[in-house]
Design a protein around this motif. Sequence first.
Motif, PDB file in Angstrom:
ATOM      1  N   MET A 107     -77.132   3.277 -21.966  1.00 47.37           N
ATOM      2  CA  MET A 107     -76.570   3.637 -20.670  1.00 47.37           C
ATOM      3  C   MET A 107     -77.049   5.032 -20.308  1.00 47.37           C
ATOM      4  O   MET A 107     -77.147   5.909 -21.176  1.00 47.37           O
ATOM      5  N   GLU A 108     -77.367   5.246 -19.049  1.00 48.53           N
ATOM      6  CA  GLU A 108     -77.742   6.562 -18.548  1.00 48.53           C
ATOM      7  C   GLU A 108     -76.781   6.960 -17.441  1.00 48.53           C
ATOM      8  O   GLU A 108     -76.507   6.173 -16.535  1.00 48.53           O
ATOM      9  N   ILE A 109     -76.284   8.206 -17.559  1.00 49.40           N
ATOM     10  CA  ILE A 109     -75.375   8.747 -16.545  1.00 49.40           C
ATOM     11  C   ILE A 109     -76.088   9.910 -15.870  1.00 49.40           C
ATOM     12  O   ILE A 109     -76.478  10.875 -16.537  1.00 49.40           O
ATOM     13  N   LEU A 110     -76.258   9.824 -14.565  1.00 52.32           N
ATOM     14  CA  LEU A 110     -76.909  10.869 -13.782  1.00 52.32           C
ATOM     15  C   LEU A 110     -75.860  11.531 -12.894  1.00 52.32           C
ATOM     16  O   LEU A 110     -75.114  10.844 -12.180  1.00 52.32           O
ATOM     17  N   ASP A 173     -68.520  19.247 -18.014  1.00 49.77           N
ATOM     18  CA  ASP A 173     -69.004  20.625 -17.950  1.00 49.77           C
ATOM     19  C   ASP A 173     -70.439  20.734 -17.438  1.00 49.77           C
ATOM     20  O   ASP A 173     -70.991  21.825 -17.413  1.00 49.77           O
ATOM     21  N   LEU A 174     -71.037  19.594 -17.033  1.00 50.75           N
ATOM     22  CA  LEU A 174     -72.453  19.603 -16.671  1.00 50.75           C
ATOM     23  C   LEU A 174     -72.638  18.949 -15.303  1.00 50.75           C
ATOM     24  O   LEU A 174     -72.911  17.749 -15.203  1.00 50.75           O
ATOM     25  N   PRO A 175     -72.515  19.709 -14.212  1.00 51.57           N
ATOM     26  CA  PRO A 175     -72.626  19.108 -12.875  1.00 51.57           C
ATOM     27  C   PRO A 175     -74.043  18.681 -12.509  1.00 51.57           C
ATOM     28  O   PRO A 175     -74.218  17.913 -11.573  1.00 51.57           O
ATOM     29  N   ARG A 176     -75.068  19.175 -13.226  1.00 49.12           N
ATOM     30  CA  ARG A 176     -76.456  18.758 -12.979  1.00 49.12           C
ATOM     31  C   ARG A 176     -77.043  18.302 -14.306  1.00 49.12           C
ATOM     32  O   ARG A 176     -77.549  19.108 -15.096  1.00 49.12           O
ATOM     33  N   SER A 177     -76.965  16.994 -14.554  1.00 48.40           N
ATOM     34  CA  SER A 177     -77.328  16.526 -15.897  1.00 48.40           C
ATOM     35  C   SER A 177     -77.707  15.053 -15.891  1.00 48.40           C
ATOM     36  O   SER A 177     -77.408  14.308 -14.952  1.00 48.40           O
ATOM     37  N   LYS A 178     -78.395  14.670 -16.967  1.00 50.08           N
ATOM     38  CA  LYS A 178     -78.675  13.272 -17.278  1.00 50.08           C
ATOM     39  C   LYS A 178     -78.311  13.051 -18.733  1.00 50.08           C
ATOM     40  O   LYS A 178     -78.823  13.734 -19.621  1.00 50.08           O
ATOM     41  N   ILE A 179     -77.417  12.104 -18.985  1.00 46.13           N
ATOM     42  CA  ILE A 179     -76.947  11.829 -20.339  1.00 46.13           C
ATOM     43  C   ILE A 179     -77.323  10.402 -20.704  1.00 46.13           C
ATOM     44  O   ILE A 179     -76.939   9.457 -20.008  1.00 46.13           O
ATOM     45  N   SER A 180     -78.092  10.266 -21.774  1.00 42.45           N
ATOM     46  CA  SER A 180     -78.495   8.945 -22.264  1.00 42.45           C
ATOM     47  C   SER A 180     -77.637   8.599 -23.476  1.00 42.45           C
ATOM     48  O   SER A 180     -77.512   9.404 -24.396  1.00 42.45           O
ATOM     49  N   VAL A 186     -76.479  10.354 -28.534  1.00 40.12           N
ATOM     50  CA  VAL A 186     -76.305  10.916 -27.199  1.00 40.12           C
ATOM     51  C   VAL A 186     -77.392  11.963 -26.986  1.00 40.12           C
ATOM     52  O   VAL A 186     -77.564  12.866 -27.811  1.00 40.12           O
ATOM     53  N   HIS A 187     -78.132  11.818 -25.892  1.00 46.32           N
ATOM     54  CA  HIS A 187     -79.145  12.812 -25.511  1.00 46.32           C
ATOM     55  C   HIS A 187     -78.743  13.404 -24.173  1.00 46.32           C
ATOM     56  O   HIS A 187     -78.523  12.675 -23.203  1.00 46.32           O
ATOM     57  N   ILE A 188     -78.634  14.726 -24.124  1.00 47.23           N
ATOM     58  CA  ILE A 188     -78.182  15.413 -22.920  1.00 47.23           C
ATOM     59  C   ILE A 188     -79.299  16.314 -22.409  1.00 47.23           C
ATOM     60  O   ILE A 188     -79.806  17.157 -23.142  1.00 47.23           O
ATOM     61  N   LYS A 189     -79.668  16.118 -21.161  1.00 43.59           N
ATOM     62  CA  LYS A 189     -80.614  16.985 -20.480  1.00 43.59           C
ATOM     63  C   LYS A 189     -79.901  17.544 -19.259  1.00 43.59           C
ATOM     64  O   LYS A 189     -79.434  16.773 -18.407  1.00 43.59           O
ATOM     65  N   ALA A 190     -79.799  18.875 -19.160  1.00 37.16           N
ATOM     66  CA  ALA A 190     -78.988  19.453 -18.094  1.00 37.16           C
ATOM     67  C   ALA A 190     -79.514  20.824 -17.712  1.00 37.16           C
ATOM     68  O   ALA A 190     -80.200  21.495 -18.491  1.00 37.16           O
ATOM     69  N   MET A 191     -79.156  21.236 -16.502  1.00 32.96           N
ATOM     70  CA  MET A 191     -79.453  22.567 -15.989  1.00 32.96           C
ATOM     71  C   MET A 191     -78.144  23.343 -15.918  1.00 32.96           C
ATOM     72  O   MET A 191     -77.160  22.866 -15.348  1.00 32.96           O
ATOM     73  N   THR A 192     -78.125  24.539 -16.519  1.00 29.77           N
ATOM     74  CA  THR A 192     -76.937  25.384 -16.493  1.00 29.77           C
ATOM     75  C   THR A 192     -77.133  26.529 -15.506  1.00 29.77           C
ATOM     76  O   THR A 192     -78.234  26.758 -15.001  1.00 29.77           O
ATOM     77  N   ASP A 193     -76.046  27.261 -15.259  1.00 29.19           N
ATOM     78  CA  ASP A 193     -76.090  28.315 -14.246  1.00 29.19           C
ATOM     79  C   ASP A 193     -76.818  29.562 -14.712  1.00 29.19           C
ATOM     80  O   ASP A 193     -77.421  30.279 -13.913  1.00 29.19           O
ATOM     81  N   SER A 194     -76.760  29.857 -16.002  1.00 24.90           N
ATOM     82  CA  SER A 194     -77.360  31.077 -16.531  1.00 24.90           C
ATOM     83  C   SER A 194     -77.657  30.892 -18.002  1.00 24.90           C
ATOM     84  O   SER A 194     -77.223  29.919 -18.628  1.00 24.90           O
ATOM     85  N   GLU A 195     -78.391  31.842 -18.574  1.00 24.93           N
ATOM     86  CA  GLU A 195     -78.700  31.785 -19.994  1.00 24.93           C
ATOM     87  C   GLU A 195     -77.431  31.918 -20.818  1.00 24.93           C
ATOM     88  O   GLU A 195     -77.267  31.243 -21.840  1.00 24.93           O
ATOM     89  N   THR A 196     -76.518  32.770 -20.377  1.00 21.98           N
ATOM     90  CA  THR A 196     -75.253  32.913 -21.093  1.00 21.98           C
ATOM     91  C   THR A 196     -74.469  31.612 -21.063  1.00 21.98           C
ATOM     92  O   THR A 196     -73.916  31.180 -22.084  1.00 21.98           O
ATOM     93  N   SER A 197     -74.427  30.976 -19.908  1.00 27.30           N
ATOM     94  CA  SER A 197     -73.736  29.691 -19.792  1.00 27.30           C
ATOM     95  C   SER A 197     -74.405  28.639 -20.668  1.00 27.30           C
ATOM     96  O   SER A 197     -73.730  27.823 -21.299  1.00 27.30           O
ATOM     97  N   ARG A 198     -75.726  28.649 -20.721  1.00 26.83           N
ATOM     98  CA  ARG A 198     -76.438  27.680 -21.553  1.00 26.83           C
ATOM     99  C   ARG A 198     -76.041  27.834 -23.019  1.00 26.83           C
ATOM    100  O   ARG A 198     -75.783  26.842 -23.723  1.00 26.83           O
ATOM    101  N   ARG A 199     -75.989  29.067 -23.497  1.00 29.00           N
ATOM    102  CA  ARG A 199     -75.623  29.298 -24.890  1.00 29.00           C
ATOM    103  C   ARG A 199     -74.201  28.842 -25.179  1.00 29.00           C
ATOM    104  O   ARG A 199     -73.931  28.206 -26.208  1.00 29.00           O
ATOM    105  N   GLU A 200     -73.283  29.149 -24.252  1.00 29.77           N
ATOM    106  CA  GLU A 200     -71.886  28.779 -24.480  1.00 29.77           C
ATOM    107  C   GLU A 200     -71.712  27.262 -24.483  1.00 29.77           C
ATOM    108  O   GLU A 200     -71.017  26.716 -25.341  1.00 29.77           O
TER     109      GLU A 200
END
Length: 661
Positions: A107-110, A173-180, A186-200
């Motif tokens: 299943m893929e969730i966009l 927590d991922l408003p711009r993402s694709k989850i397979s 589970v494979h998660i590909k997503a865009m975060t707001d900032s580098e700090t947000s990405r790390r958290e």
Amino acid sequence: MRLSGYLIPATAFAAAAALCAGTAFFSMQMIEAASRQDVADALVRDGQDWAEVDVNGLQVFLIGTAPDEAARFRAMTVAGSVVDSARVIDQMLVADAEAIEPPRFSMEILRNESGISVIGLVPGETDRERLLDRLSGMVRDEQQVADLLEEADFPRPEGWAAAVDFAGRALEDLPRSKISVSAGRVHIKAMTDSETSRREIERELLRRVPRGVELTLDLSAPRPVITPFTLRFVMDEEGPRFDACSADTEAARDRILNAAGTAGFEGNANCRLGLGVPSRRWGEAGAMAIAAVQELGGGSVTFSNADVSLLALEGTDQALFDKVVGELEAGLPQVFALHATLPEPPQETDQGPPEFTATLSPEGAVQLRGRINTDMARETADSLAKALFGSESVYTAARVAEGLPAGWSTRVLTGLEALGYLSNGALRVTPELVRVSGNTGNKDANAEIAGLLSEKLGDGADYEIDVTYQEKLDPELGIPTPEQCEAQIVELIGDRKISFEPGSANLDSSAKDIMDDLAELLKLCGDIPLEIQGHTDSQGRESMNEALSRDRAQSVLDALRNRRVLTSSYRVKGYGETLPIADNSTEEGREANRRIEFKLVRPEPTEEEPTALEQIEQESAEGAQDAGQDAGPGEEDDAAQDDAAQDEAGTGEAGMEGAEE
């Protein structure tokens, strides 16, 4: 004669009929054999050798068990291409459908600004309505949830429910993402707001992934805006190095690093890519400045946006300095402003130079010493240090002195702010130099400190940064999983023991080292759910042993809290004598049973989606649990009675001292 005239024709007709019948019979035999052989050969050539052929006159019978419906239809087609299809009689069976392998469910969730789309093949047992309701709760009114799922009536594979549940929680927590999602993956590909947000987010997802689910992450973040845009290259007796490195493009970064390599720099430089560059010729300007430092034989060059400070080594030849500075001024793009300094040799004085120092210990304690120019400046430095490191951690012993250089307070306060980037280290401020050294878990600390110092100290200011990145301090890499923490605690304690004063919950002096080691490890572990368990031997009353074990566990928690360990998710529990690990009839066994243990509080395992019967059973169990909780005050009263009995039985506790030594 008349009889003979009739007999001869009759005989002739009979003979002809017999001949025709014989000819027809043998012709039929030949046709049947030819049909059987031709059809059988055609089936073998087509790979349908499971089918058998039989004939009866002109009819051709296909017999056998086809592996599936497609193979049966194919056999009929092949036979119909050899003989007239009307002659082919189907007497084949098809293999039982239960033996067919189930399909691969995925299943893929966009999720994007338009809403959420979910597509794929899921087991028929999947509660699609529940899944879609969960997804609908994540979107706004103007957004939509598109259901493009298909179902197959097969049992769901192991790990499917856990993977789907984790994917749903991660999507929140991922408003711009694709989850397979697939079974156990589970494979998660997503865009975060900032580098700090990405790390958290990455850290949180890795800590929340359930057992039995394999998680792969591909999180990205937009390039940060670097302010000020900083580059600092140093060549001294320790060799060439970068204190800070920033670039706007990969080509600019490569140009800067190639120039540093020509100057003798070896190793990897953490050269950040970001936005905010003052000129598109940044890489060219940086390479020219590094080459100038190399030609001078040492020194440093610092870029803070378009301001460039070149500091030569003391004793550099004046003619060489003038030549190099002139060439660099002529070569730098017009936007850059160069400020070059050739230090003069220090003058000898009877008194030593004024100095201010600050030290930050690994435990977080800060000491401020040395000279400062006014009472107000000292109070300001003390307030800033308490804001950065905590009020209880700062000890100020700096004294007010006259005759300090201009800008001394600025140098002190900026240095303290730079010290806040470190896990432990030291600051030294003199009239000629601001030096920051220590350890950090932030890969960008050198660049951030360099940007801070260059921005606030101004052009021509000399400073040194000797900061070491340590992976174990990195919040991304250094934090072990909760399970690893639990194992590392056991390994760290080893043969050692957390000991107490006899018959008391007070830690004795020998426990200091082991508590210090535990605190250092638990700081790396972060806020994990941990139960500190106290255990005793069987001597003394059971209620007293339970209370004593609980108090000892609480003493360990307090000692960790005093060492600045995050303990908000910790709990203590006294088990008394109920869980022995050795024989209480021997002194060695009793000694082993008197112990403190650290156990990870594990979450309940992810359950498969319950059936209607399982839901009824679960609701019944929850009702029983609520009833048990209602009995809590009575249990607390029992504990209070035990504590009161312990207070009254002073001789009983004294009798335990020998057993608790």
